[in-house]
Scaffold this motif. Sequence first.
Motif, PDB file in Angstrom:
ATOM      1  N   ARG A  34       0.853  -1.230   0.074  1.00  0.00           N
ATOM      2  CA  ARG A  34      -0.042  -0.029   0.125  1.00  0.00           C
ATOM      3  C   ARG A  34       0.807   1.224   0.143  1.00  0.00           C
ATOM      4  NH1 ARG A  34      -4.776   0.184   4.017  1.00  0.00           N
ATOM      5  NH2 ARG A  34      -3.517  -1.560   4.934  1.00  0.00           N
ATOM      6  N   PRO A  37       1.217   2.998  -3.865  1.00  0.00           N
ATOM      7  CA  PRO A  37       0.222   3.536  -4.390  1.00  0.00           C
ATOM      8  C   PRO A  37      -0.027   4.980  -3.350  1.00  0.00           C
ATOM      9  CG  PRO A  37      -0.659   1.216  -3.961  1.00  0.00           C
ATOM     10  CD  PRO A  37       0.918   1.309  -3.570  1.00  0.00           C
ATOM     11  N   VAL A  38      -0.028   4.906  -2.312  1.00  0.00           N
ATOM     12  CA  VAL A  38      -0.169   6.084  -1.321  1.00  0.00           C
ATOM     13  C   VAL A  38       0.947   7.225  -1.860  1.00  0.00           C
ATOM     14  CG1 VAL A  38       0.128   7.234   0.713  1.00  0.00           C
ATOM     15  CG2 VAL A  38      -1.290   4.914   0.415  1.00  0.00           C
ATOM     16  N   PHE A  41      -0.361   8.369  -5.556  1.00  0.00           N
ATOM     17  CA  PHE A  41      -1.651   8.993  -5.470  1.00  0.00           C
ATOM     18  C   PHE A  41      -1.097  10.331  -4.771  1.00  0.00           C
ATOM     19  CE2 PHE A  41      -3.933   5.614  -6.648  1.00  0.00           C
ATOM     20  CZ  PHE A  41      -4.894   6.159  -7.706  1.00  0.00           C
ATOM     21  N   ARG A  42      -0.084  10.694  -4.037  1.00  0.00           N
ATOM     22  CA  ARG A  42       0.156  11.831  -3.259  1.00  0.00           C
ATOM     23  C   ARG A  42       0.755  12.921  -4.199  1.00  0.00           C
ATOM     24  NH1 ARG A  42       3.955  13.546   1.473  1.00  0.00           N
ATOM     25  NH2 ARG A  42       2.612  15.219   2.421  1.00  0.00           N
ATOM     26  N   LEU A  91      -6.521  -1.259  -3.003  1.00  0.00           N
ATOM     27  CA  LEU A  91      -5.512  -0.612  -2.879  1.00  0.00           C
ATOM     28  C   LEU A  91      -5.511   0.711  -3.410  1.00  0.00           C
ATOM     29  CD1 LEU A  91      -2.681  -3.135  -3.481  1.00  0.00           C
ATOM     30  CD2 LEU A  91      -3.177  -2.298  -1.316  1.00  0.00           C
ATOM     31  N   ASP A  94      -7.769   2.772  -0.875  1.00  0.00           N
ATOM     32  CA  ASP A  94      -7.121   3.080   0.396  1.00  0.00           C
ATOM     33  C   ASP A  94      -6.318   4.105   0.167  1.00  0.00           C
ATOM     34  OD1 ASP A  94      -8.408   1.012   1.517  1.00  0.00           O
ATOM     35  OD2 ASP A  94      -6.885  -0.362   1.357  1.00  0.00           O
ATOM     36  N   ALA A  95      -5.524   4.263  -0.909  1.00  0.00           N
ATOM     37  CA  ALA A  95      -4.408   5.482  -1.200  1.00  0.00           C
ATOM     38  C   ALA A  95      -5.199   6.567  -1.759  1.00  0.00           C
ATOM     39  CB  ALA A  95      -3.611   4.976  -2.364  1.00  0.00           C
ATOM     40  N   ASN A  99      -4.923   9.973   0.822  1.00  0.00           N
ATOM     41  CA  ASN A  99      -4.315  11.274   0.413  1.00  0.00           C
ATOM     42  C   ASN A  99      -5.573  12.476   0.405  1.00  0.00           C
ATOM     43  OD1 ASN A  99      -1.599  11.199  -0.328  1.00  0.00           O
ATOM     44  ND2 ASN A  99      -2.272   9.129  -1.452  1.00  0.00           N
ATOM     45  N   THR A 180       1.674   9.524   3.132  1.00  0.00           N
ATOM     46  CA  THR A 180       2.887   8.676   3.365  1.00  0.00           C
ATOM     47  C   THR A 180       3.445   8.115   4.513  1.00  0.00           C
ATOM     48  OG1 THR A 180       3.350   9.390   1.003  1.00  0.00           O
ATOM     49  CG2 THR A 180       4.990   8.077   1.813  1.00  0.00           C
ATOM     50  N   GLU A 183       1.094   5.959   6.176  1.00  0.00           N
ATOM     51  CA  GLU A 183       0.987   4.359   5.589  1.00  0.00           C
ATOM     52  C   GLU A 183       2.239   3.598   5.882  1.00  0.00           C
ATOM     53  OE1 GLU A 183      -0.715   1.503   4.537  1.00  0.00           O
ATOM     54  OE2 GLU A 183      -1.689   3.706   4.260  1.00  0.00           O
TER      55      GLU A 183
END
Length: 192
Positions: A34, A37-38, A41-42, A91, A94-95, A99, A180, A183
């Motif tokens: 995870r 992807p976080v 997407f950030r 995922l 969640d990401a 964000n 981030t 996570e």
Amino acid sequence: YALVSMLAMMGAYLTNWALNYLNYTTRIVFKSCRVLPVMAFRTLLVGQRYSLSQYAAGSVLVVGIATFSMGDAEGTPNFSWAGIILISLALVCDAMTANMEERCFFRIRNAATHAEVMLYLSCFATVYSGAVLIISGEVWEAIPHSMRHTATVPMICTFSVMGYVTVCLILLIIKNFGATNAEIVKSLRKVF
């Protein structure tokens, strides 16, 4: 608030649905990923840029956690395309959730408090979950079950309070350190 709450609920729903096609070991390995992807997407949602070495460090963290999780799990990973698609969508949800919480609630001029975010997200989640339970018909099985097995009700209440406290703490980490880093903390807890 409505969109973020829907994304959080969809992430949990898709994860649980994926368990129909994947074993628990595979779920843990995928959820260990995870952080990446976080980070991605950030970049898209918050505007944070990461260097290649930061993505490499995130990848090393993912590999380490996945390896550690597999060593602790029973059974070998079980792959199904339907399960992989569902867990991948989870995922993404969640990401986006983490964000968007950071961008919409904490990185604005008049930042929300974590208590305010929890209140509104919980209100929307209650409405969404209630609708799903009624539409799926599960509520009509859950109520008689709880009445027959009354010992489950205090356990459900305790679990709910602990979940609330956990989400409050995660929101505080997101507010103060970013999605981030939150996570990374959530991923590292699997190791300890």
